[in-house]
Design a protein around this motif. Sequence first.
Motif, PDB file in Angstrom:
ATOM      1  N   ALA A   9       0.716  -1.304   0.046  1.00  6.63           N
ATOM      2  CA  ALA A   9      -0.103   0.029  -0.175  1.00  6.63           C
ATOM      3  C   ALA A   9       0.917   1.201  -0.086  1.00  6.63           C
ATOM      4  CB  ALA A   9      -0.783  -0.119   1.207  1.00  6.63           C
ATOM      5  N   ASN A  10       2.040   1.074  -0.121  1.00  9.94           N
ATOM      6  CA  ASN A  10       2.929   2.451  -0.197  1.00  9.94           C
ATOM      7  C   ASN A  10       2.536   3.187  -1.498  1.00  9.94           C
ATOM      8  OD1 ASN A  10       4.656  -0.129  -0.675  1.00  9.94           O
ATOM      9  ND2 ASN A  10       5.731   1.547  -1.810  1.00  9.94           N
ATOM     10  N   PHE A  15      -1.987   2.558  -2.417  1.00  9.85           N
ATOM     11  CA  PHE A  15      -1.912   3.754  -1.632  1.00  9.85           C
ATOM     12  C   PHE A  15      -3.280   4.583  -1.662  1.00  9.85           C
ATOM     13  CE2 PHE A  15      -0.648   8.231  -1.676  1.00  9.85           C
ATOM     14  CZ  PHE A  15      -0.136   8.511  -0.449  1.00  9.85           C
ATOM     15  N   ALA A  18      -5.938   3.141   0.439  1.00 11.91           N
ATOM     16  CA  ALA A  18      -5.589   3.524   1.838  1.00 11.91           C
ATOM     17  C   ALA A  18      -6.150   5.054   2.137  1.00 11.91           C
ATOM     18  CB  ALA A  18      -4.257   3.477   2.116  1.00 11.91           C
ATOM     19  N   VAL A  28      -6.120   2.594   8.991  1.00  7.42           N
ATOM     20  CA  VAL A  28      -5.449   1.701   8.021  1.00  7.42           C
ATOM     21  C   VAL A  28      -4.058   1.352   8.398  1.00  7.42           C
ATOM     22  CG1 VAL A  28      -4.429   1.637   5.771  1.00  7.42           C
ATOM     23  CG2 VAL A  28      -6.935   2.653   6.019  1.00  7.42           C
ATOM     24  N   LEU A  30      -0.883   0.356   6.661  1.00  8.00           N
ATOM     25  CA  LEU A  30      -0.380   0.606   5.554  1.00  8.00           C
ATOM     26  C   LEU A  30       0.720  -0.530   5.405  1.00  8.00           C
ATOM     27  CD1 LEU A  30      -0.028   3.827   3.590  1.00  8.00           C
ATOM     28  CD2 LEU A  30       1.947   2.159   3.533  1.00  8.00           C
ATOM     29  N   SER A  32       3.901  -2.530   3.802  1.00  3.81           N
ATOM     30  CA  SER A  32       4.826  -2.175   2.695  1.00  3.81           C
ATOM     31  C   SER A  32       6.044  -3.189   2.807  1.00  3.81           C
ATOM     32  CB  SER A  32       5.271  -0.622   3.018  1.00  3.81           C
ATOM     33  OG  SER A  32       6.323  -0.406   2.015  1.00  3.81           O
ATOM     34  N   GLY A  38       7.218   2.803   3.111  1.00  8.18           N
ATOM     35  CA  GLY A  38       5.829   2.786   3.792  1.00  8.18           C
ATOM     36  C   GLY A  38       5.822   3.903   4.747  1.00  8.18           C
ATOM     37  N   VAL A  53      -3.558   6.391  10.362  1.00  5.49           N
ATOM     38  CA  VAL A  53      -2.876   5.302   9.515  1.00  5.49           C
ATOM     39  C   VAL A  53      -1.444   5.048  10.135  1.00  5.49           C
ATOM     40  CG1 VAL A  53      -1.977   7.452   8.259  1.00  5.49           C
ATOM     41  CG2 VAL A  53      -1.886   4.926   7.175  1.00  5.49           C
ATOM     42  N   ALA A  55       2.474   2.795   9.353  1.00  7.66           N
ATOM     43  CA  ALA A  55       3.172   1.714   8.236  1.00  7.66           C
ATOM     44  C   ALA A  55       3.368   0.608   9.176  1.00  7.66           C
ATOM     45  CB  ALA A  55       4.403   2.441   7.634  1.00  7.66           C
TER      46      ALA A  55
END
Length: 256
Positions: A9-10, A15, A18, A28, A30, A32, A38, A53, A55
């Motif tokens: 999702a990065n 992305f 997200a 979220v 995220l 990565s 991320g 959010v 990472a």
Amino acid sequence: MKKILITGANKSIGFEAAKQLLQKGYYVYLGSRNLENGLEAVKKLKAEGLTNVEAIQIDVTDDDSVKTARTEIGKKTDTLDVLINNAGISGIKFDTNGNPILQTITAIDGSIDTFKEVYETNVYGVIRVTQAFLDLLKKAPEPRIVMVSSTVGSLSLQSDPDWPFYNYAKFAVYGSSKSALNMYTVHLAYELRDTAFKVNAIDPGYTKSDFNYHQGTGTVEEAASRVIKYALIGNDGPTGKFFSEETNPETGEIPW
């Protein structure tokens, strides 16, 4: 606040998915493969005022990485509401000038190593992540699993001479990996049929992104909206289905 994990999702569709989910009030995680990427993605989202959010480093091809991600998220929450298996690779290699070498991923010329590499991410990676987070998903009142697939993984469409992508031999590796993913989706949905789970495969469309060297026709915004639609379906929504709103604008459903 419902919590969602998105792999890969990065950037690109992941992305944007997200971003759209954050705008709708979800939390979220995220995912990565590279944590620095991320963290940079999270920084961009927070700069837009989207703060719910964080990472999570997760390499879907690595058992230890997935287990660590499960442990880390488990420290933060007892429940995961949605898993979006978005991470994927095409298997296309590059020449010394950085140009894609399409013939390396045909049924005739695709190497076993290429098949293994693509399946490791697109199939085994999805299974690895899904199984690792299933316990957290089971604790959610309305758990959802979204498999980001592709119409080139449809045996029905890909074997139809009238299908626009029928002559695309370069999909032998990637397409077969998505077919395998689709079959896993069918079985997973069946095994969870008597629960609150909704498990579906979604084709986001031929999207212009770095995944296909920006050769697509759709936008990441359109693609992401198609993905998250099935992450947020209600209890009366479908399960064990394959959808492509680009292919079938009326109902979205397409044949396996």
